[in-house]
Design a protein around this motif. Structure first.
Motif, mmCIF file in Angstrom:
data_model
loop_
_atom_site.group_PDB
_atom_site.id
_atom_site.type_symbol
_atom_site.label_atom_id
_atom_site.label_comp_id
_atom_site.label_asym_id
_atom_site.label_seq_id
_atom_site.Cartn_x
_atom_site.Cartn_y
_atom_site.Cartn_z
ATOM 1 N N VAL A 113 0.872 -1.170 0.000
ATOM 2 C CA VAL A 113 0.000 0.000 0.000
ATOM 3 C C VAL A 113 0.912 1.223 0.000
ATOM 4 O O VAL A 113 1.860 1.294 0.791
ATOM 5 C CB VAL A 113 -0.919 0.029 1.233
ATOM 6 C CG1 VAL A 113 -1.667 1.368 1.325
ATOM 7 C CG2 VAL A 113 -1.917 -1.124 1.188
ATOM 8 N N THR A 114 0.651 2.152 -0.914
ATOM 9 C CA THR A 114 1.520 3.331 -1.003
ATOM 10 C C THR A 114 0.744 4.589 -0.636
ATOM 11 O O THR A 114 -0.449 4.722 -0.933
ATOM 12 C CB THR A 114 2.097 3.493 -2.425
ATOM 13 O OG1 THR A 114 1.028 3.634 -3.364
ATOM 14 C CG2 THR A 114 2.937 2.295 -2.798
ATOM 15 N N LEU A 115 1.466 5.501 0.009
ATOM 16 C CA LEU A 115 0.915 6.804 0.385
ATOM 17 C C LEU A 115 1.819 7.870 -0.198
ATOM 18 O O LEU A 115 2.991 7.970 0.167
ATOM 19 C CB LEU A 115 0.834 6.926 1.911
ATOM 20 C CG LEU A 115 0.433 8.286 2.484
ATOM 21 C CD1 LEU A 115 -0.970 8.677 2.020
ATOM 22 C CD2 LEU A 115 0.506 8.262 4.012
ATOM 23 N N ASP A 116 1.300 8.669 -1.117
ATOM 24 C CA ASP A 116 2.079 9.708 -1.786
ATOM 25 C C ASP A 116 1.382 11.054 -1.624
ATOM 26 O O ASP A 116 0.154 11.146 -1.743
ATOM 27 C CB ASP A 116 2.218 9.412 -3.290
ATOM 28 C CG ASP A 116 2.933 8.095 -3.554
ATOM 29 O OD1 ASP A 116 3.937 7.840 -2.874
ATOM 30 O OD2 ASP A 116 2.464 7.329 -4.424
ATOM 31 N N ALA A 117 2.177 12.093 -1.390
ATOM 32 C CA ALA A 117 1.656 13.458 -1.324
ATOM 33 C C ALA A 117 2.549 14.346 -2.174
ATOM 34 O O ALA A 117 3.767 14.357 -1.997
ATOM 35 C CB ALA A 117 1.608 13.952 0.120
ATOM 36 N N TYR A 118 1.957 15.110 -3.094
ATOM 37 C CA TYR A 118 2.735 15.903 -4.023
ATOM 38 C C TYR A 118 1.870 17.042 -4.564
ATOM 39 O O TYR A 118 0.646 17.066 -4.379
ATOM 40 C CB TYR A 118 3.236 15.031 -5.180
ATOM 41 C CG TYR A 118 2.134 14.265 -5.880
ATOM 42 C CD1 TYR A 118 1.543 14.758 -7.047
ATOM 43 C CD2 TYR A 118 1.667 13.053 -5.370
ATOM 44 C CE1 TYR A 118 0.523 14.079 -7.680
ATOM 45 C CE2 TYR A 118 0.647 12.361 -6.001
ATOM 46 C CZ TYR A 118 0.076 12.869 -7.149
ATOM 47 O OH TYR A 118 -0.948 12.190 -7.769
ATOM 48 N N ALA A 119 2.506 17.982 -5.226
ATOM 49 C CA ALA A 119 1.805 19.131 -5.790
ATOM 50 C C ALA A 119 1.541 18.922 -7.270
ATOM 51 O O ALA A 119 2.334 18.310 -7.989
ATOM 52 C CB ALA A 119 2.625 20.401 -5.591
ATOM 53 N N SER A 120 0.364 19.406 -7.711
ATOM 54 C CA SER A 120 0.032 19.406 -9.130
ATOM 55 C C SER A 120 -0.720 20.697 -9.407
ATOM 56 O O SER A 120 -1.857 20.864 -8.947
ATOM 57 C CB SER A 120 -0.830 18.198 -9.497
ATOM 58 O OG SER A 120 -1.198 18.246 -10.861
ATOM 59 N N SER A 121 -0.039 21.627 -10.093
ATOM 60 C CA SER A 121 -0.603 22.952 -10.340
ATOM 61 C C SER A 121 -0.942 23.617 -9.006
ATOM 62 O O SER A 121 -0.086 23.728 -8.139
ATOM 63 C CB SER A 121 -1.838 22.817 -11.245
ATOM 64 O OG SER A 121 -2.337 24.084 -11.606
ATOM 65 N N ASP A 122 -2.217 24.022 -8.820
ATOM 66 C CA ASP A 122 -2.593 24.734 -7.599
ATOM 67 C C ASP A 122 -3.196 23.813 -6.542
ATOM 68 O O ASP A 122 -3.834 24.274 -5.603
ATOM 69 C CB ASP A 122 -3.572 25.862 -7.928
ATOM 70 C CG ASP A 122 -4.871 25.338 -8.530
ATOM 71 O OD1 ASP A 122 -4.901 24.167 -8.964
ATOM 72 O OD2 ASP A 122 -5.860 26.099 -8.567
ATOM 73 N N ARG A 123 -2.976 22.503 -6.695
ATOM 74 C CA ARG A 123 -3.556 21.546 -5.759
ATOM 75 C C ARG A 123 -2.471 20.695 -5.122
ATOM 76 O O ARG A 123 -1.413 20.435 -5.716
ATOM 77 C CB ARG A 123 -4.548 20.606 -6.461
ATOM 78 C CG ARG A 123 -5.554 21.284 -7.346
ATOM 79 C CD ARG A 123 -6.548 22.123 -6.568
ATOM 80 N NE ARG A 123 -7.582 21.325 -5.945
ATOM 81 C CZ ARG A 123 -8.569 21.837 -5.202
ATOM 82 N NH1 ARG A 123 -8.605 23.158 -4.975
ATOM 83 N NH2 ARG A 123 -9.484 21.071 -4.678
ATOM 84 N N VAL A 124 -2.750 20.244 -3.901
ATOM 85 C CA VAL A 124 -1.947 19.207 -3.262
ATOM 86 C C VAL A 124 -2.738 17.915 -3.355
ATOM 87 O O VAL A 124 -3.911 17.864 -2.968
ATOM 88 C CB VAL A 124 -1.647 19.549 -1.789
ATOM 89 C CG1 VAL A 124 -1.060 18.335 -1.078
ATOM 90 C CG2 VAL A 124 -0.685 20.720 -1.700
#
Length: 378
Positions: free
Chosen positions: A292-303
């Motif tokens: 199970v993977t947990l990823d947090a990152y930015a894409s344009s104006d969203r997290v």
């Protein structure tokens, strides 16, 4: 006589009522409405008037009911009650129920004036008695059925709310129990990571109870405690608790590195609960010994916060249904099927969006999208 006039002009009166209904906003005269409403009442009115011209005029009360209504059953009362039930199902309001009968009264009056048709005072009294009884029974039944439907919806909402409360309590209690067991078994100090998990879970229990008490007091839902916080710190905090749950479930949790400059704003407890519910769902359905993977990152104006599992994928057309309360997929029926519904509600309360993407043959990716902020320099 009025009954002869009504019988001779029955179709004209029905068409006039249809035209009056069609002129009102958001109303259309349906075949179902006309079949059980004006036409049937008009026939009963004609029979009532005819009976009153016989040697047994009081027999008309079996059709129309007595003046002022009463407990006795009548044909008009029974059909009007049925009409009231049908109008509720069609989405009409109580004033529209009254107008259905008022339309006929006005149509009769207008047409009689146009045709110069004289009516006796007693005939008008009979017309008013029939209309009064029909309106009273239709409105009474309409109101009863509307109140029953409202009570049913309120009961469902209460049960759902209680289910959410119990579900969240169980999640925090389960995490606290895991942390306590790990500390006890490994003779670990409560000042380390395991102690932090235990403390966080107890704080979560406290906050859930506090929020529920606020909801009871205000009857307006959980009030948000919005603030800006670091995504990296938030994900690290989630990871501490999730690692223990992953070990119990026999799977591996992989968490990617998070850009320390990213921040989000919202109620941290609600968002923590949302991510926790997504991870609990992933641990429950991912195949044994998978990742199970947990990823947090930015894409344009969203997290974006992704939780990906290896459940094998979703059955066709099952994606959105997963977010309905008390809905469970798969063979594991532990719990109440509320985790994903709670997660979506919490995310949306913080101006975010929770969606799911099916990866056929592999698993699911749940994504939380929230407005993007930057961590201010200290």
């Amino acid at each position: 006589m009025m009954h002869v006039f009504l019988a001779n002009n029955r179709n004209e009166l029905i068409e006039r009522c249809r035209a009056k209904v069609a002129q009102r906003p958001a109303r259309e005269a349906t075949a179902q409405q006309l079949q059980n409403g004006v036409p049937l009442f008009l026939d009963q009115l004609i029979r009532t008037l005819r009976t009153e011209q016989t040697s047994e005029p009081l027999d008309s009360r079996k059709i129309s009911g007595p003046s002022g209504g009463g407990a006795s059953l009548s044909e008009i009362g029974e059909s009007a009650a049925q009409h009231g039930r049908e109008l509720l199902k069609l989405g009409f309001s109580v004033d529209q129920v009254v107008h259905d009968y008022g339309d006929l009264c006005q149509a009769i009056t207008d047409l009689a004036y146009e045709r110069d048709a004289p009516f006796l005072i007693d005939e008008f009294r009979t017309l008013n008695r029939c209309l009064d009884n029909a309106i009273a029974d239709a409105v009474t039944e309409f109101s009863y059925q509307r109140d029953f439907a409202l009570a049913d919806r309120q009961a469902v909402e209460i049960h759902e709310r209680l289910g959410f409360f119990a579900h969240e309590l169980r999640n925090f209690l389960q995490t606290a129990t895991l942390a306590f067991t790990a500390a006890k078994t490994g003779n670990l100090s409560l000042s380390g990571a395991t102690g932090s998990v235990l403390e966080r879970s107890l704080d979560g229990l406290r906050d859930v109870i506090a929020h529920s008490l606020d909801e009871v007091r205000t009857a307006a839902g959980i009030s948000l405690q919005s603030r800006m916080f670091s995504v990296a710190d938030f994900i690290a905090e989630v990871k501490y608790a999730a690692d223990l749950a992953a070990q119990i479930r026999g799977c591996v949790l992989t968490v990617s590195t998070v850009d320390p400059r990213l921040a989000i704003s919202g109620d941290r407890d609600q968002l923590y609960s949302a991510v926790g519910n997504l991870l609990q769902n992933a641990f429950k359905f991912t195949h044994y010994h998978t990742e199970v993977t947990l990823d947090a990152y930015a894409s344009s104006d969203r997290v974006l916060i992704d939780v990906k599992d290896h459940c094998g994928g979703l059955p066709s057309g099952n994606a959105e249904r997963m977010f309905l309360p008390f809905t469970q997929n798969g063979t594991d029926k532990t719990g109440l099927g509320l985790g994903l519904s709670i997660a979506r509600r919490s995310v949306e309360a913080n101006n975010g969006v929770l969606s799911v993407r099916d990866v056929p043959g592999t698993g699911c990716v749940f994504t939380i999208a929230l407005p993007r902020y930057a961590v201010s320099a200290s």
